[in-house]
Design a protein around this motif. Structure first.
Motif, PDB file in Angstrom:
ATOM      1  N   ASN A 319      50.036  10.212 -21.219  1.00 26.58           N
ATOM      2  CA  ASN A 319      48.860   9.461 -21.238  1.00 26.58           C
ATOM      3  C   ASN A 319      47.962  10.015 -20.104  1.00 26.58           C
ATOM      4  OD1 ASN A 319      49.589   7.834 -23.160  1.00 26.58           O
ATOM      5  ND2 ASN A 319      50.817   6.536 -21.438  1.00 26.58           N
ATOM      6  N   ARG A 320      48.449  10.467 -18.788  1.00 29.88           N
ATOM      7  CA  ARG A 320      47.460  10.956 -17.971  1.00 29.88           C
ATOM      8  C   ARG A 320      46.737  12.445 -18.548  1.00 29.88           C
ATOM      9  NH1 ARG A 320      50.332   9.790 -12.757  1.00 29.88           N
ATOM     10  NH2 ARG A 320      50.297   7.832 -13.755  1.00 29.88           N
ATOM     11  N   ALA A 323      44.032  11.280 -20.697  1.00 24.92           N
ATOM     12  CA  ALA A 323      43.005  10.659 -20.059  1.00 24.92           C
ATOM     13  C   ALA A 323      42.072  11.583 -19.333  1.00 24.92           C
ATOM     14  CB  ALA A 323      43.397   9.762 -19.083  1.00 24.92           C
ATOM     15  N   GLU A 327      38.254  12.904 -20.299  1.00 25.46           N
ATOM     16  CA  GLU A 327      37.265  13.176 -19.123  1.00 25.46           C
ATOM     17  C   GLU A 327      36.616  14.767 -19.335  1.00 25.46           C
ATOM     18  OE1 GLU A 327      38.371  11.887 -15.180  1.00 25.46           O
ATOM     19  OE2 GLU A 327      36.527  13.238 -14.075  1.00 25.46           O
ATOM     20  N   THR A 330      34.113  14.296 -22.018  1.00 25.67           N
ATOM     21  CA  THR A 330      32.949  13.523 -21.613  1.00 25.67           C
ATOM     22  C   THR A 330      31.990  14.385 -20.849  1.00 25.67           C
ATOM     23  OG1 THR A 330      34.179  11.660 -21.775  1.00 25.67           O
ATOM     24  CG2 THR A 330      32.121  11.496 -20.589  1.00 25.67           C
ATOM     25  N   ARG A 331      32.605  15.172 -19.706  1.00 32.96           N
ATOM     26  CA  ARG A 331      31.940  15.852 -18.717  1.00 32.96           C
ATOM     27  C   ARG A 331      31.306  17.100 -19.594  1.00 32.96           C
ATOM     28  NH1 ARG A 331      31.967  13.838 -13.577  1.00 32.96           N
ATOM     29  NH2 ARG A 331      34.047  12.638 -13.127  1.00 32.96           N
ATOM     30  N   ARG A 334      28.022  15.673 -21.265  1.00 35.45           N
ATOM     31  CA  ARG A 334      27.108  15.495 -20.026  1.00 35.45           C
ATOM     32  C   ARG A 334      26.434  16.855 -19.927  1.00 35.45           C
ATOM     33  NH1 ARG A 334      30.272  12.029 -15.857  1.00 35.45           N
ATOM     34  NH2 ARG A 334      30.116   9.937 -16.856  1.00 35.45           N
ATOM     35  N   ALA A 375      41.437  20.225 -12.902  1.00 38.31           N
ATOM     36  CA  ALA A 375      42.180  19.024 -12.591  1.00 38.31           C
ATOM     37  C   ALA A 375      43.485  19.034 -13.675  1.00 38.31           C
ATOM     38  CB  ALA A 375      41.639  17.761 -12.574  1.00 38.31           C
TER      39      ALA A 375
ATOM     40  N   LEU B 118      46.803   9.397  -9.207  1.00 39.83           N
ATOM     41  CA  LEU B 118      46.319   8.233  -9.868  1.00 39.83           C
ATOM     42  C   LEU B 118      46.621   8.152 -11.413  1.00 39.83           C
ATOM     43  CD1 LEU B 118      42.747   8.790  -8.502  1.00 39.83           C
ATOM     44  CD2 LEU B 118      44.329   7.453  -7.509  1.00 39.83           C
ATOM     45  N   LEU B 120      45.293   7.870 -14.109  1.00 37.81           N
ATOM     46  CA  LEU B 120      44.001   8.207 -14.770  1.00 37.81           C
ATOM     47  C   LEU B 120      43.885   7.348 -16.236  1.00 37.81           C
ATOM     48  CD1 LEU B 120      43.138  11.626 -13.855  1.00 37.81           C
ATOM     49  CD2 LEU B 120      42.192   9.695 -12.732  1.00 37.81           C
ATOM     50  N   GLU B 121      44.960   7.093 -16.835  1.00 39.93           N
ATOM     51  CA  GLU B 121      45.091   6.519 -18.093  1.00 39.93           C
ATOM     52  C   GLU B 121      44.689   4.976 -17.978  1.00 39.93           C
ATOM     53  OE1 GLU B 121      47.398   7.572 -16.442  1.00 39.93           O
ATOM     54  OE2 GLU B 121      49.444   6.726 -16.675  1.00 39.93           O
ATOM     55  N   HIS B 126      36.988   6.861 -14.002  1.00 39.69           N
ATOM     56  CA  HIS B 126      37.110   7.969 -12.999  1.00 39.69           C
ATOM     57  C   HIS B 126      36.129   9.029 -13.607  1.00 39.69           C
ATOM     58  CE1 HIS B 126      38.898  11.932 -11.577  1.00 39.69           C
ATOM     59  NE2 HIS B 126      39.157  10.961 -10.771  1.00 39.69           N
ATOM     60  N   VAL B 127      35.600   8.961 -14.720  1.00 40.94           N
ATOM     61  CA  VAL B 127      34.613   9.903 -15.559  1.00 40.94           C
ATOM     62  C   VAL B 127      33.250   9.443 -14.573  1.00 40.94           C
ATOM     63  CG1 VAL B 127      33.919   8.457 -17.234  1.00 40.94           C
ATOM     64  CG2 VAL B 127      34.020  10.886 -17.515  1.00 40.94           C
ATOM     65  N   ASN B 128      33.005   8.529 -13.982  1.00 38.26           N
ATOM     66  CA  ASN B 128      31.780   8.123 -13.296  1.00 38.26           C
ATOM     67  C   ASN B 128      31.845   8.961 -11.972  1.00 38.26           C
ATOM     68  OD1 ASN B 128      30.745   6.824 -15.499  1.00 38.26           O
ATOM     69  ND2 ASN B 128      31.495   4.844 -14.584  1.00 38.26           N
ATOM     70  N   LEU B 129      32.676   9.564 -11.656  1.00 37.90           N
ATOM     71  CA  LEU B 129      32.732  10.204 -10.105  1.00 37.90           C
ATOM     72  C   LEU B 129      31.764  11.402 -10.302  1.00 37.90           C
ATOM     73  CD1 LEU B 129      33.606  10.673  -7.592  1.00 37.90           C
ATOM     74  CD2 LEU B 129      36.042  11.751  -8.527  1.00 37.90           C
ATOM     75  N   ARG B 143      42.480  14.113  -8.360  1.00 36.32           N
ATOM     76  CA  ARG B 143      43.559  13.395  -9.033  1.00 36.32           C
ATOM     77  C   ARG B 143      44.411  12.394  -8.363  1.00 36.32           C
ATOM     78  NH1 ARG B 143      47.601  16.439 -10.873  1.00 36.32           N
ATOM     79  NH2 ARG B 143      47.155  18.091  -9.371  1.00 36.32           N
ATOM     80  N   LEU B 318      28.365   7.897 -10.358  1.00 37.47           N
ATOM     81  CA  LEU B 318      27.320   8.076 -11.322  1.00 37.47           C
ATOM     82  C   LEU B 318      26.723   6.886 -11.953  1.00 37.47           C
ATOM     83  CD1 LEU B 318      28.502  11.549 -12.914  1.00 37.47           C
ATOM     84  CD2 LEU B 318      26.879  11.115 -11.150  1.00 37.47           C
TER      85      LEU B 318
END
Lengths: 425, 379
Positions: A319-320, A323, A327, A330-331, A334, A375, B118, B120-121, B126-129, B143, B318
């Motif tokens: 899961n981590r 996630a 991310e 998504t980044r 952007r 990460a 963390l 993160l799931e 977290h994506v707004n960091l 993390r 963000l």
């Protein structure tokens, strides 16, 4: 054989262990000794390869990708510094600090790689080349910066050289990629080390078990005892060792396959994504500094990145990790938004604004992507370490077991054949 | 408050010894703890960092029954000695689920294996960091921690009392202000500013330049330059007239300006020290999932906008600028405030303390603590 033994017994009339049974026990002891030796050697070989994975292969793969991330971050920051300072602009000091910090990490990473690569000449040469290029790169960056500050003509070619040193055909990233490939090959070899010995040990243990079972069946016809405790005990010891060896090595292999998935597949996918993204950014920078629309990132690079992103998502197995993969995506999106603005400015011929966008939003979003990918890589590293550690823990005590259990089994078998009063017919 | 001399000595000595002893502790492992929803969460934060009415918003949006929110974190030394170290040192279960140390201490906690990775799931925000907060060497990609707020340590002063602008550390250390200056109680910030005055770079300290910065502070203290050691109480010290100028934290200094525009806050000509306080979930936290829910909530730009509008510190989320603009009025003006959203020009004048080896840092901390004892705390 049974008739011969009975004849021998009746002829001598003495209640002692028949010679043929000594031959049996001799055969069992021989097989036990060979099984012990093969098991021990298999475990030693697997332990050695495990140590190599823990101390060398794994750390090298990870440190190499860490080095790639540092170089990518340093170069992105340096480009931002350069572009902000062009045409008398104010140099972005915070990006300069980021560049210095990223560059400062690289020597330690090179040292970590060097400590783990063993004596493979090709890998050593590739690493040596990276170390030389890194020194050269730092020098070129300073020359470019100086020329830029003084508005000299040589500034742009110096920056181009720095880009070539990082992402060019013979650049640092290519050499780092060579190190990764070689190390992953070594990892594949280490995973299967000891496999032949393990199989041979298994065969001998199984044969020993068969001999022990036959021996017990035979002795039931020769003696008054229904159960020969010595042989039963011996059989139990051999069964325990066989099951232990099988469970440990199968479990270990599963752990190593898992580690392989993290190290070879996940990390390779992350590395590929990192390289493609960096190539994209280098093309973008090239288009701006050479004021050439034709050099904007091409479709092949974009497709390679999409494919790598898809692969990273696909391989995420927790899961981590999923996630983090989301991310990263998504980044990257952007960054692509910022890159779209940059490309539009370049296509309009508005290079000053394109430079400003690269130094600002473009660089920030790229750093976000790069760091989140790092990460993900670090998470892969932890999963890899956990799998390898688990694999190694499965061999714990087994090397002692491989020697002690056959010895005990041998003693028990020998005792099982010892003559006792009125035992044999 | 832990401002008594005895308490301070106790906590500082324990920080040093504790940190040394924990050097060999297990590092954070890859074990992925599965977050489970609970009905409560226990949070320890610094004072005046959150509008307390926001707690209802959190419980309303997450369905948690209770938030036990305590503003008990006074400074990093006491936070470590009185809260963090006693509960986490031996691997026990802490009575808090989330705490907000400054980044250097969070790094030390991560190194000691005292922090949960963390989940993160369940923290999609977290994506707004902001990527600028993701490059710390102790946690690349963030993390193990999520920044709560950042800040700058610069100079706050009362021009009417100083008689002239105080726009540089050099001026702050001018003998003309002797006995009327506040010394910030965080070593890295005070020594960092002194290093800037010496022309050294606190972002890349070495033992010699850091020692020289500390020596400058000691010299000034011996000359009676500092009236007191301050933390967030510098505001009261300035308004009461006990201090004319002080090393100060940007958020509270900006809030002071809103109430009393005669007070100034400046980033010194030499530069200011930047830092951030960051949320970490301690190892074995009971309400691990709920703590993660708090983090996720705090990283919703709409929530972050309210937090920033309250404490005026640097926002790591963000999308917050747009959220502030959408609120209009006073909040909208904050969207372009460089103290909350530093622009390139501001960032170029900020220095984040670079790490030294642990032994050197502990030595500096011990010597700085002796200095603060000598100067004395504001009451």
């Amino acid at each position: 054989m049974t008739n011969v033994a009975q004849l021998e017994l009746s002829q001598t009339g003495r209640r002692k262990t028949p010679t043929v049974l000594y031959m049996w026990v001799g055969a069992i002891l021989t097989f036990l000794a060979i099984s012990a030796l093969l098991s021990f050697l298999a475990i030693q070989t697997m332990s050695a390869s495990g140590s190599r994975i823990v101390n060398s292969t794994g750390p090298v793969v990870i440190s190499t990708q860490g080095l790639v991330a540092s170089i990518a971050e340093a170069d992105a920051a340096n480009t931002a510094v350069f572009l902000s300072g062009i045409d008398g602009g104010i140099e972005d000091v915070s990006q300069r600090r980021l560049y210095e910090s990223a560059l400062a990490r690289a020597p330690q990473q090179i040292e970590d790689i060097s400590a783990g690569i063993g004596d493979d000449e090709t890998t050593h040469n590739a690493l040596k080349q990276v170390a030389l290029q890194l020194t050269e790169y730092a020098g070129v960056v300073e020359r470019a910066r100086l020329a830029n500050a003084n508005d000299l003509d040589g500034a742009i070619p110096e920056l181009e050289e720095s880009l070539d040193l990082t992402g060019g055909p013979n650049g640092m990233l290519r050499n780092a990629s060579e190190i990764t490939t070689r190390t992953q090959d070594q990892f594949s070899n280490d995973i299967f080390a000891g496999g032949f010995l393990w199989a041979a040990a298994g065969v001998f243990l199984v044969v020993t078990l068969i001999l022990l079972v036959i021996a017990q069946v035979r002795l039931r016809t020769l003696t008054k005892r229904l159960v020969n405790f010595g042989l039963v005990t011996s059989t139990v010891f051999v069964v325990v060792l066989t099951v232990w060896l099988a469970a440990a090595t199968i479990g270990r292999q599963a752990d190593l396959d898992n580690a392989s998935n993290e190290a070879s597949l996940d990390i390779a996918a992350s590395a590929s994504l990192q390289a493609s993204a960096f190539e994209y950014k280098t093309q973008e920078t090239g288009a701006i500094i050479r004021e050439s629309r034709a050099e904007l990132p091409n479709q092949t690079t974009v497709e390679a990145i999409d494919e790598s992103l898809r692969r990273v998502n696909e391989l995420a197995d927790s899961n981590r990790e999923r996630a983090l993969a989301v991310e990263v995506q998504t980044r990257w999106d952007r960054y692509l938004d910022a890159s779209g603005v940059i490309s539009a400015r370049v296509l309009q011929g508005n290079f000053a604004e394109a430079r400003a966008e690269v130094s600002g939003e473009g660089n920030q979003t790229f750093n976000g992507f790069n760091t989140s990918l790092e990460a993900l890589l670090l998470l892969n590293q932890e999963q890899f370490d956990a799998s390898v550690t688990s694999a190694e823990s499965r061999l714990e005590w087994l090397n002692y077991g491989a020697l002690i259990l056959p010895f005990l089994a041998g003693v028990a078998a020998w005792l099982g054949y010892r003559p006792r009063i009125n035992e044999y017919f | 408050m832990l401002r008594s001399r005895r308490a301070f000595l106790r906590r500082t000595s324990a920080l040093g010894v504790g940190a040394f002893l924990t050097g060999c502790a297990a590092t954070t492992t890859a074990t992925e703890r599965v977050p489970r929803a609970t009905s409560t969460v226990n949070i320890i934060n610094w004072a005046e960092y959150l509008p307390l009415e926001a707690l209802d918003l959190f419980t309303g949006s997450t369905g948690l029954a209770t938030v036990n929110y305590q503003e008990d974190y006074v400074d990093n030394v006491s936070g470590f000695t009185n809260i963090i170290e006693p509960q986490l040192r031996n691997g026990g279960t802490p009575n808090f689920d989330l705490i907000v140390p400054t980044q250097w201490l969070a790094g030390r906690m991560i190194d000691n294996g005292w922090v949960e990775a963390l989940p993160l799931e369940i923290i999609p925000n977290h994506v707004n960091l902001d990527p600028r907060f993701m490059t710390s060497d102790f946690d690349r990609g963030s993390r193990f921690q999520m920044p709560w707020q950042g800040g700058m340590t610069g100079i706050s002063y009362n021009p009417e009392r100083t008689g002239q602008p105080v726009t540089s550390v050099e001026q702050l250390f001018d003998p003309a202000l002797r006995g009327r200056v506040g010394l910030i109680g965080e070593m890295r910030e005070a020594v960092g500013l002194a290093m800037l005055a010496n022309g050294d770079d606190p972002a890349r300290p070495d033992p010699e330049s850091a020692a020289a910065g500390l020596a400058l502070l000691i010299e000034l203290a011996n000359a009676g330059h500092f009236r007191s050691v301050v933390f967030d109480d510098f505001v009261g010290e300035l308004t009461s007239g006990n201090l004319d100028a002080t090393m100060a934290w940007s958020g509270q200094a900006a809030a002071l300006q809103l109430d009393s525009p005669e007070f100034e806050f400046v980033i010194p000509n030499e530069g200011a020290i930047s830092w951030f306080d960051t949320m970490v979930i301690p190892k074995n936290a009971v309400n691990y999932g709920s703590a993660a829910a708090w983090m996720n909530w705090a990283y919703d730009p709409a929530v972050a906008a309210q937090i920033s509008a309250f404490n005026l510190y640097v926002c790591p989320v963000l999308g917050t600028q747009d959220a502030l603009r959408s609120l209009g009025g006073f909040e909208a003006t904050l969207a372009d405030n460089p103290l909350i959203f530093p622009d390139t020009e501001t960032r170029n004048r900020l220095f984040t303390w670079g790490a030294l080896d642990l032994a050197t840092e502990l030595d500096l901390e011990a010597r700085f603590d002796a200095l603060t004892e000598q100067v004395g705390f504001a009451n």
